[in-house]
Design an enzyme around this catalytic site. Structure first.
Site, short mmCIF file in Angstrom:
data_model
loop_
_atom_site.label_atom_id
_atom_site.label_comp_id
_atom_site.label_asym_id
_atom_site.label_seq_id
_atom_site.Cartn_x
_atom_site.Cartn_y
_atom_site.Cartn_z
N ASP A 52 0.84 -1.20 0.00
CA ASP A 52 0.00 0.00 0.00
C ASP A 52 0.88 1.25 0.00
O ASP A 52 1.67 1.45 0.92
CB ASP A 52 -0.89 -0.03 1.25
CG ASP A 52 -2.10 0.87 1.12
OD1 ASP A 52 -2.07 1.80 0.29
OD2 ASP A 52 -3.07 0.67 1.87
N CYS A 90 -6.25 3.83 -3.44
CA CYS A 90 -6.45 2.45 -2.95
C CYS A 90 -7.61 1.69 -3.59
O CYS A 90 -7.41 0.69 -4.27
CB CYS A 90 -6.65 2.47 -1.44
SG CYS A 90 -5.33 3.27 -0.51
N HIS A 146 -10.72 -2.70 1.85
CA HIS A 146 -11.02 -1.36 1.33
C HIS A 146 -11.88 -1.40 0.07
O HIS A 146 -11.71 -0.58 -0.83
CB HIS A 146 -9.74 -0.57 1.08
CG HIS A 146 -9.96 0.92 1.16
ND1 HIS A 146 -8.99 1.85 0.85
CD2 HIS A 146 -11.06 1.64 1.48
CE1 HIS A 146 -9.46 3.06 1.01
NE2 HIS A 146 -10.73 2.96 1.40
N HIS A 237 1.33 2.29 4.10
CA HIS A 237 0.37 3.38 4.28
C HIS A 237 0.55 3.99 5.67
O HIS A 237 1.01 3.34 6.60
CB HIS A 237 -1.04 2.79 4.15
CG HIS A 237 -2.14 3.79 3.98
ND1 HIS A 237 -2.60 4.57 5.02
CD2 HIS A 237 -2.90 4.12 2.90
CE1 HIS A 237 -3.59 5.33 4.58
NE2 HIS A 237 -3.80 5.09 3.30
#
Length: 566
Positions: A52, A90, A146, A237
Site C-alpha cells: 500500500d 487504494c 477497502h 500506508h
C-alpha cells in the site's frame, strides 16, 4: 460534438519488449530451485502480494538506499515490470484487480469507498477469486480490503475468499487496529471471516499478517488443491509505525518520516522472505507464481518517493500511476528479464484465469488482457492502451472547456489515457511537482519550491512517455493531431461508462452502535439507492486548512531540531 471511436494512431509507436548476490542458505530465505515450465503442468499456486502506497523509488532495485534484499532477489530472478500501471489511490486499484474492469465500468470512478458509505464492489460482477473457486482453487485473503462492507454480502468471504483475516477500512493503527473516519468516529477494525477479531492489540500488522499466511500454507495440502493467496499489506500506508529494529539501519537518514517509512519497507521485505520460505518448506514453490505489486504511487508528504517520476499518490502523473511490480516463478520460460511491455492491474484477472486453466469465456468483456505469454516468453503485449480514468465528479479545471477540447471532449473533466507512447491528461490531474528524496516531509518549506511547476491556466497535457518518462516536455501545442485522437478515445470510453456510485454517508455505520468496531450495518435485503451523490467540499476545505497548519508546524519544528534520534 463527438467523433467516432478511433481504432488506431498513425503517430503511435508501441513499447517493445548488477543483480544482487545474496546468501540463500540462511533460515527463512527462498532458495534457488530451477524448474522448467512444462506443457500441461497442473494449475499453479498463485500468491499475489499487494503493498500500500509503495513509491517507484521505494524498492532496492530502483534505489539502493532502501534495503529490500528479498524483493530485489525475487525480482532479479523473475521478470521486472518496468512499464506497469496501477491506479492513483487504494479502492480503484483493488477494484480493478478483482474485477478486471476499469473504474468507469464499475461505478467506482470517483475517490475511494469511505467507511460510512453504503457502497462496495457491484454485486453483479464476478470477482477473480470467485472464478478461481470455480476452477478448483482454495482461496484466502489476508490484509487490507477497502472495497466496502456496509452489507455482509460485500465482505471478502462473500466475494470469493474461503477465509479472510484483516481490516476492512482504508487505514488502521498498526498495533491497536483502531480506524478513524473523522473526529470522534473511530472503531476497532480487525476481522476474522465475518466476525470481529478482538484480542490482537499490540501485534504489528505486518508480522501478524505474515504469521497468518504461514499458518494457511502449513495447514493446506499443496498436492490436493491449488491455492490462491492474496496478501494485502496495509504497509506502507500511514500512520508511519514500525518496530525500532527496522528503523535503526536507516539512522543516517536526516528525514525522520523517510527513516520510519524505509523501516516499514524493510519490514515488508522480511515478511515476503518468510512467506517465500514457507512456500518452499511446505511444497508450493516449484509450482507457484508470485506476483508483487504496489496499489498506487508513494506519498512524499509522508515518507514515500516516486523520484524521478512526476507527481504522487492521488494524481494521474506517472508518479501516481506507474507502479512497482514483478513476477517470480519457476514456471516462467524466460527469467532474469526486465519487461517494458505495457501492463495494467486489470490484466491480472485474465492472466491468472489463464494460468488456472479456467474457462476463458469468463474473461470476455473485461478491460484486462491475458499477459502470461508476454511475461513468460517475452512476446509482444496485447495491450495497446490504458484508460487511467474519467472522473466526472472531481473538481473541474477552471480553464477547461469543450472548445479547448477541439469540440471532442470537455477538458474541464479530470481524465487520463495512455495509447502507445502517448499519454493525455485533461482537467485537474493533481499535484504535478517532482519531489527529490531529500525534500520529503519535514524539510524547510522553501526547499519545496525547487521543483515547483505550476500551470494554472492549462487543462490539456500531452507527453511521449517512452521518450519523456518524467513528463517534463508537454507536446500538446506541437501535436494537436495526437491530442485530437486521444480526446476521441476519451469520448469513446466515456460512452461506455456507468453512472458514478458515491452515496452519502450513513449514520448507522457509527462503530459506537456496533460494539465499538467497524462492520456491516445494512440488511442484505435492503434496497440500495445510487441516485444521491456525496459531496465533501466543506469538510475537505477544513481538513486541508488544518493539515496545512500541521505540516507547517512540523516542518518548522524539524528544521530546528534536525535530530537523528529515532
Amino acid at each position: 460534438m463527438a467523433l467516432s471511436p478511433v481504432t488506431s494512431l498513425s503517430v503511435m509507436s508501441l513499447l517493445s519488449v548488477g543483480y544482487l548476490s545474496w546468501d540463500w542458505t540462511s533460515p527463512n530465505q527462498v532458495e534457488n530451485e530451477p524448474a522448467a515450465a512444462l506443457p500441461g503442468h497442473r494449475a499453479p499456486h498463485i500468491i499475489f502480494i499487494l503493498t500500500d502506497d509503495l513509491g517507484f523509488n521505494d524498492i532496492g532495485y530502483h534505489n539502493p538506499a532502501i534495503r529490500t534484499p528479498t524483493l530485489d532477489k525475487l525480482a532479479a530472478e523473475g521478470v521486472k515490470l518496468e512499464n506497469y500501471y496501477v491506479q492513483p489511490i487504494c479502492t480503484p486499484s483493488r477494484s480493478q484487480l478483482l474485477t478486471g474492469r476499469y473504474q468507469i465500468h464499475t461505478g467506482l470512478q470517483h475517490s475511494i469507498i469511505r467507511p460510512r458509505q453504503p457502497n462496495c464492489l457491484p454485486f453483479e460482477m464476478v470477482t477473480l477469486p470467485q472464478r478461481l473457486q470455480e476452477a478448483g482453487y482454495s482461496t484466502h485473503m489476508v490484509g487490507k480490503w477497502h472495497l466496502g462492507f456496509y452489507k455482509r454480502d460485500c465482505l471478502p468471504t462473500r466475494r470469493g475468499f474461503d477465509t479472510y483475516f484483516g481490516s476492512l477500512t482504508g487505514g488502521v493503527d498498526y498495533y491497536t487496529y483502531d480506524s478513524c473516519d473523522g473526529p470522534g468516529m473511530c472503531g476497532y477494525d480487525l476481522h476474522e471471516g465475518e466476525s470481529v477479531a478482538w484480542g490482537h492489540g499490540g501485534k504489528y500488522s505486518t508480522h501478524l499478517y505474515t504469521r497468518r499466511v504461514r499458518k494457511i500454507l502449513a495447514s493446506h495440502d499443496p498436492s490436493e488443491r491449488p491455492i490462491f493467496l492474496f496478501l494485502s499489506f496495509q504497509a506502507v500506508h500511514t500512520p508511519l509505525q514500525c518496530p525500532k529494529e527496522y528503523i535503526y539501519p536507516y539512522r543516517g537518514m536526516g528525514n525522520v518520516m523517510r527513516r520510519k517509512y524505509a523501516g516499514m519497507v524493510s519490514a515488508v521485505d522480511e515478511a515476503v522472505r518468510n512467506v517465500t520460505y514457507a512456500l518452499r518448506k511446505y511444497g508450493y514453490y516449484r509450482n507457484s507464481v508470485i506476483i508483487f505489486s504496489t496499489d498506487n504511487g508513494g506519498q512524499p508528504l509522508f515518507g514515500g518517493s516516486n523520484w524521478p517520476l512526476r507527481g504522487r499518490k492521488g494524481t494521474y502523473w506517472e508518479g501516481g500511476v506507474r507502479g512497482v511490480g514483478f513476477v517470480h516463478s519457476p514456471l516462467l520460460r524466460q527469467r532474469r528479464k526486465v519487461s517494458k511491455a505495457l501492463v495494467h492491474i486489470t490484466d491480472w484477472y485474465p492472466t491468472l484465469m489463464s494460468l488456472a486453466g479456467g474457462n476463458m469465456s469468463w474473461t470476455e468483456g473485461l478491460d484486462g488482457y491475458n499477459m502470461w505469454e508476454t511475461l513468460s516468453e517475452g512476446k509482444e503485449s496485447p495491450r495497446l492502451e490504458i484508460l487511467h480514468n474519467i472522473d466526472p465528479l472531481y473538481v473541474q479545471a477552471r480553464h477547461g472547456s469543450v472548445r479547448a477540447g477541439h469540440g471532442i471532449w470537455n477538458t474541464a473533466v479530470q481524465a487520463a489515457v495512455r495509447m502507445g507512447d502517448w499519454k493525455l491528461l485533461t482537467g485537474e490531474p493533481g499535484y504535478g511537482d517532482w519531489t527529490p528524496p531529500q525534500m520529503l516531509g519535514n524539510f524547510p518549506g522553501g526547499w519545496w519550491e525547487l521543483e515547483r511547476h505550476a500551470e494554472p491556466r492549462k487543462s490539456v497535457w500531452l507527453f511521449n512517455i517512452s521518450g519523456d518518462p518524467y513528463e517534463r516536455y508537454d507536446l500538446a501545442e506541437q501535436r494537436p493531431d495526437v491530442v485530437k485522437q486521444l480526446l476521441a478515445r476519451l469520448a469513446f470510453y466515456n460512452r461506455t461508462a456507468v453512472p458514478v456510485r458515491y452515496p452519502p454517508e450513513d449514520p448507522r455505520a457509527d462503530p459506537s452502535l456496533h460494539g465499538g468496531a467497524w462492520g456491516p450495518w445494512a440488511g442484505d435485503e435492503e434496497k440500495d439507492c445510487w441516485n444521491k451523490i456525496f459531496h465533501r467540499k466543506n469538510k475537505d476545505k477544513k481538513a486541508k486548512k488544518k493539515m496545512s497548519k500541521t505540516r507547517s508546524f512540523f516542518r518548522k519544528l524539524n528544521t530546528r531540531m534536525m535530530s537523528n534520534r529515532i
